[in-house]
Write a protein that holds these residues in place. Structure first.
Motif, PDB file in Angstrom:
ATOM      1  N   ARG A 161      21.276  83.649  40.580  1.00  0.00           N
ATOM      2  CA  ARG A 161      22.184  83.824  41.717  1.00  0.00           C
ATOM      3  C   ARG A 161      23.440  84.596  41.303  1.00  0.00           C
ATOM      4  O   ARG A 161      23.911  85.467  42.022  1.00  0.00           O
ATOM      5  CB  ARG A 161      22.551  82.473  42.312  1.00  0.00           C
ATOM      6  CG  ARG A 161      21.419  81.842  43.110  1.00  0.00           C
ATOM      7  CD  ARG A 161      21.775  80.430  43.519  1.00  0.00           C
ATOM      8  NE  ARG A 161      20.771  79.866  44.378  1.00  0.00           N
ATOM      9  CZ  ARG A 161      20.888  79.759  45.706  1.00  0.00           C
ATOM     10  NH1 ARG A 161      21.965  80.209  46.303  1.00  0.00           N
ATOM     11  NH2 ARG A 161      19.937  79.208  46.414  1.00  0.00           N
ATOM     12  N   LEU A 162      23.986  84.244  40.151  1.00  0.00           N
ATOM     13  CA  LEU A 162      25.164  84.961  39.655  1.00  0.00           C
ATOM     14  C   LEU A 162      24.827  86.426  39.362  1.00  0.00           C
ATOM     15  O   LEU A 162      25.638  87.315  39.619  1.00  0.00           O
ATOM     16  CB  LEU A 162      25.701  84.287  38.393  1.00  0.00           C
ATOM     17  CG  LEU A 162      26.671  83.127  38.609  1.00  0.00           C
ATOM     18  CD1 LEU A 162      26.927  82.403  37.292  1.00  0.00           C
ATOM     19  CD2 LEU A 162      27.984  83.609  39.207  1.00  0.00           C
ATOM     20  N   ALA A 163      23.646  86.668  38.814  1.00  0.00           N
ATOM     21  CA  ALA A 163      23.237  88.040  38.521  1.00  0.00           C
ATOM     22  C   ALA A 163      23.160  88.867  39.799  1.00  0.00           C
ATOM     23  O   ALA A 163      23.564  90.039  39.822  1.00  0.00           O
ATOM     24  CB  ALA A 163      21.894  88.049  37.790  1.00  0.00           C
ATOM     25  N   THR A 164      22.690  88.273  40.867  1.00  0.00           N
ATOM     26  CA  THR A 164      22.639  88.961  42.157  1.00  0.00           C
ATOM     27  C   THR A 164      24.038  89.371  42.606  1.00  0.00           C
ATOM     28  O   THR A 164      24.255  90.478  43.099  1.00  0.00           O
ATOM     29  CB  THR A 164      21.977  88.060  43.221  1.00  0.00           C
ATOM     30  OG1 THR A 164      20.643  87.751  42.798  1.00  0.00           O
ATOM     31  CG2 THR A 164      21.935  88.725  44.579  1.00  0.00           C
ATOM     32  N   LEU A 165      24.997  88.469  42.408  1.00  0.00           N
ATOM     33  CA  LEU A 165      26.377  88.771  42.778  1.00  0.00           C
ATOM     34  C   LEU A 165      26.945  89.884  41.898  1.00  0.00           C
ATOM     35  O   LEU A 165      27.644  90.781  42.379  1.00  0.00           O
ATOM     36  CB  LEU A 165      27.228  87.503  42.660  1.00  0.00           C
ATOM     37  CG  LEU A 165      28.662  87.579  43.170  1.00  0.00           C
ATOM     38  CD1 LEU A 165      28.723  88.123  44.586  1.00  0.00           C
ATOM     39  CD2 LEU A 165      29.309  86.209  43.107  1.00  0.00           C
ATOM     40  N   ALA A 166      26.640  89.858  40.600  1.00  0.00           N
ATOM     41  CA  ALA A 166      27.110  90.914  39.696  1.00  0.00           C
ATOM     42  C   ALA A 166      26.510  92.268  40.084  1.00  0.00           C
ATOM     43  O   ALA A 166      27.194  93.295  40.011  1.00  0.00           O
ATOM     44  CB  ALA A 166      26.756  90.568  38.253  1.00  0.00           C
ATOM     45  N   ARG A 202      25.699  93.090  43.111  1.00  0.00           N
ATOM     46  CA  ARG A 202      26.408  93.469  44.334  1.00  0.00           C
ATOM     47  C   ARG A 202      27.738  94.153  44.007  1.00  0.00           C
ATOM     48  O   ARG A 202      28.216  94.990  44.763  1.00  0.00           O
ATOM     49  CB  ARG A 202      26.654  92.209  45.185  1.00  0.00           C
ATOM     50  CG  ARG A 202      27.149  92.500  46.595  1.00  0.00           C
ATOM     51  CD  ARG A 202      27.247  91.248  47.404  1.00  0.00           C
ATOM     52  NE  ARG A 202      28.485  90.541  47.121  1.00  0.00           N
ATOM     53  CZ  ARG A 202      28.793  89.336  47.578  1.00  0.00           C
ATOM     54  NH1 ARG A 202      27.929  88.673  48.322  1.00  0.00           N
ATOM     55  NH2 ARG A 202      29.934  88.766  47.291  1.00  0.00           N
ATOM     56  N   GLU A 203      28.311  93.787  42.855  1.00  0.00           N
ATOM     57  CA  GLU A 203      29.577  94.390  42.437  1.00  0.00           C
ATOM     58  C   GLU A 203      29.378  95.688  41.665  1.00  0.00           C
ATOM     59  O   GLU A 203      30.339  96.273  41.165  1.00  0.00           O
ATOM     60  CB  GLU A 203      30.372  93.389  41.597  1.00  0.00           C
ATOM     61  CG  GLU A 203      30.849  92.206  42.403  1.00  0.00           C
ATOM     62  CD  GLU A 203      31.655  91.207  41.601  1.00  0.00           C
ATOM     63  OE1 GLU A 203      31.936  91.457  40.411  1.00  0.00           O
ATOM     64  OE2 GLU A 203      32.022  90.165  42.170  1.00  0.00           O
ATOM     65  N   GLY A 204      28.122  96.138  41.531  1.00  0.00           N
ATOM     66  CA  GLY A 204      27.884  97.448  40.971  1.00  0.00           C
ATOM     67  C   GLY A 204      27.236  97.511  39.602  1.00  0.00           C
ATOM     68  O   GLY A 204      26.959  98.599  39.099  1.00  0.00           O
ATOM     69  N   LEU A 205      26.963  96.376  38.976  1.00  0.00           N
ATOM     70  CA  LEU A 205      26.287  96.415  37.679  1.00  0.00           C
ATOM     71  C   LEU A 205      24.796  96.655  37.880  1.00  0.00           C
ATOM     72  O   LEU A 205      24.223  96.211  38.877  1.00  0.00           O
ATOM     73  CB  LEU A 205      26.477  95.090  36.927  1.00  0.00           C
ATOM     74  CG  LEU A 205      27.874  94.782  36.378  1.00  0.00           C
ATOM     75  CD1 LEU A 205      27.849  93.464  35.622  1.00  0.00           C
ATOM     76  CD2 LEU A 205      28.382  95.891  35.472  1.00  0.00           C
ATOM     77  N   ALA A 259      23.828  92.950  34.774  1.00  0.00           N
ATOM     78  CA  ALA A 259      24.170  91.834  35.661  1.00  0.00           C
ATOM     79  C   ALA A 259      23.562  90.535  35.134  1.00  0.00           C
ATOM     80  O   ALA A 259      24.233  89.489  35.104  1.00  0.00           O
ATOM     81  CB  ALA A 259      23.671  92.114  37.072  1.00  0.00           C
ATOM     82  N   LEU A 260      22.312  90.612  34.695  1.00  0.00           N
ATOM     83  CA  LEU A 260      21.656  89.423  34.163  1.00  0.00           C
ATOM     84  C   LEU A 260      22.325  88.964  32.870  1.00  0.00           C
ATOM     85  O   LEU A 260      22.538  87.764  32.667  1.00  0.00           O
ATOM     86  CB  LEU A 260      20.173  89.694  33.920  1.00  0.00           C
ATOM     87  CG  LEU A 260      19.351  88.508  33.416  1.00  0.00           C
ATOM     88  CD1 LEU A 260      19.431  87.330  34.383  1.00  0.00           C
ATOM     89  CD2 LEU A 260      17.900  88.920  33.200  1.00  0.00           C
ATOM     90  N   THR A 261      22.699  89.894  32.016  1.00  0.00           N
ATOM     91  CA  THR A 261      23.386  89.537  30.770  1.00  0.00           C
ATOM     92  C   THR A 261      24.727  88.876  31.069  1.00  0.00           C
ATOM     93  O   THR A 261      25.070  87.848  30.491  1.00  0.00           O
ATOM     94  CB  THR A 261      23.603  90.788  29.895  1.00  0.00           C
ATOM     95  OG1 THR A 261      22.331  91.320  29.545  1.00  0.00           O
ATOM     96  CG2 THR A 261      24.380  90.454  28.628  1.00  0.00           C
ATOM     97  N   ARG A 262      25.477  89.458  31.993  1.00  0.00           N
ATOM     98  CA  ARG A 262      26.777  88.890  32.342  1.00  0.00           C
ATOM     99  C   ARG A 262      26.633  87.479  32.904  1.00  0.00           C
ATOM    100  O   ARG A 262      27.374  86.568  32.543  1.00  0.00           O
ATOM    101  CB  ARG A 262      27.469  89.802  33.364  1.00  0.00           C
ATOM    102  CG  ARG A 262      28.878  89.360  33.701  1.00  0.00           C
ATOM    103  CD  ARG A 262      29.545  90.335  34.644  1.00  0.00           C
ATOM    104  NE  ARG A 262      30.926  89.948  34.857  1.00  0.00           N
ATOM    105  CZ  ARG A 262      31.617  90.265  35.941  1.00  0.00           C
ATOM    106  NH1 ARG A 262      31.063  90.997  36.883  1.00  0.00           N
ATOM    107  NH2 ARG A 262      32.856  89.870  36.073  1.00  0.00           N
ATOM    108  N   ALA A 263      25.644  87.295  33.773  1.00  0.00           N
ATOM    109  CA  ALA A 263      25.413  85.978  34.373  1.00  0.00           C
ATOM    110  C   ALA A 263      24.957  84.971  33.323  1.00  0.00           C
ATOM    111  O   ALA A 263      25.404  83.820  33.312  1.00  0.00           O
ATOM    112  CB  ALA A 263      24.376  86.088  35.488  1.00  0.00           C
ATOM    113  N   THR A 264      24.082  85.392  32.421  1.00  0.00           N
ATOM    114  CA  THR A 264      23.577  84.506  31.364  1.00  0.00           C
ATOM    115  C   THR A 264      24.711  84.024  30.473  1.00  0.00           C
ATOM    116  O   THR A 264      24.808  82.832  30.154  1.00  0.00           O
ATOM    117  CB  THR A 264      22.508  85.233  30.521  1.00  0.00           C
ATOM    118  OG1 THR A 264      21.430  85.619  31.375  1.00  0.00           O
ATOM    119  CG2 THR A 264      21.981  84.355  29.408  1.00  0.00           C
ATOM    120  N   VAL A 265      25.584  84.940  30.079  1.00  0.00           N
ATOM    121  CA  VAL A 265      26.719  84.578  29.221  1.00  0.00           C
ATOM    122  C   VAL A 265      27.681  83.650  29.961  1.00  0.00           C
ATOM    123  O   VAL A 265      28.168  82.661  29.401  1.00  0.00           O
ATOM    124  CB  VAL A 265      27.440  85.853  28.719  1.00  0.00           C
ATOM    125  CG1 VAL A 265      28.755  85.505  28.041  1.00  0.00           C
ATOM    126  CG2 VAL A 265      26.536  86.625  27.767  1.00  0.00           C
TER     127      VAL A 265
END
Length: 198
Positions: free
Chosen positions: A134-139, A141-144, A149-155
């Motif tokens: 869910r967080l990756a989806t939001l990332a 949406r912000e352009g990643l 996006a998945l890496t950012r959400a995972t971390v």
């Protein structure tokens, strides 16, 4: 048309799970509670709990899965047009509320059991990535791109869980500044500020 026995069993399990969630509200039974005590409190039978969930750990895992799914729905609904960072901070605030302590402890209890017996906790283990997705989806949406996006959400999710574990073991050890720094939400970073920083 008659329901299959599998469908009836699934419905019965869902009804029993709903009853457990109703009785224990937003918390969990402590790990030292017996199935018989839980059965008495929920006005059901020990045998029925064992049939549908297998053990106390199975009850805890099922309850946690359902509670976390509800949390995720509420967090993402409330996030509205908020940023990725706003949502990460909202997740942290949700799980550090005092009334969440029994659930956070229960989460790490079940995670510990799943480390040793992942096959016994397949449904619980597979649900652990829900928040990350869910967080990756939001990332995104912000352009990643999808990978970043998945890496950012995972971390972010790993940091939250690590900090929550530290908070359970040593309450008060994580200041808001430490959380902001570790999750990359400090004011000295470059880029647009989140609504929570304004």
């Amino acid at each position: 048309m008659a329901l299959s026995s599998t469908a009836r069993t699934g419905d019965a399990r869902e009804r029993l799970l709903a009853r457990l969630l109703e009785v224990f509200d937003d918390g969990l039974p402590p790990p030292e509670t017996s199935l018989r005590e839980i059965a008495a409190r929920t006005r059901t039978s020990h045998a029925l709990l064992r049939y549908h969930f297998g053990s106390l750990a199975g009850v805890l895992a099922a309850m946690l899965g359902a509670q976390r799914a509800l949390d995720n729905e509420a967090l993402f609904r409330d996030a509205g047009q908020g940023t990725f960072d706003d949502l990460v901070l909202a997740i942290w605030r949700t799980y550090t509320r005092p009334e969440q302590l029994s659930r956070v402890r229960g989460f790490f209890h079940v995670v510990g059991l799943a480390v040793y017996s992942p096959d016994d906790f397949r449904e619980f283990v597979s649900s652990l990535d829900d928040l990350t997705r869910r967080l990756a989806t939001l990332a995104e949406r912000e352009g990643l791109d999808a990978g970043k996006a998945l890496t950012r959400a995972t971390v972010a999710v790993a940091a939250i869980r690590g900090l929550l574990l530290q908070e359970v073991l040593t309450p008060g050890a994580c200041s808001r500044d430490a959380v902001a720094l570790i999750l990359g939400m400090s004011e000295e970073r470059s880029g647009p500020r989140t609504r929570s920083e304004e």
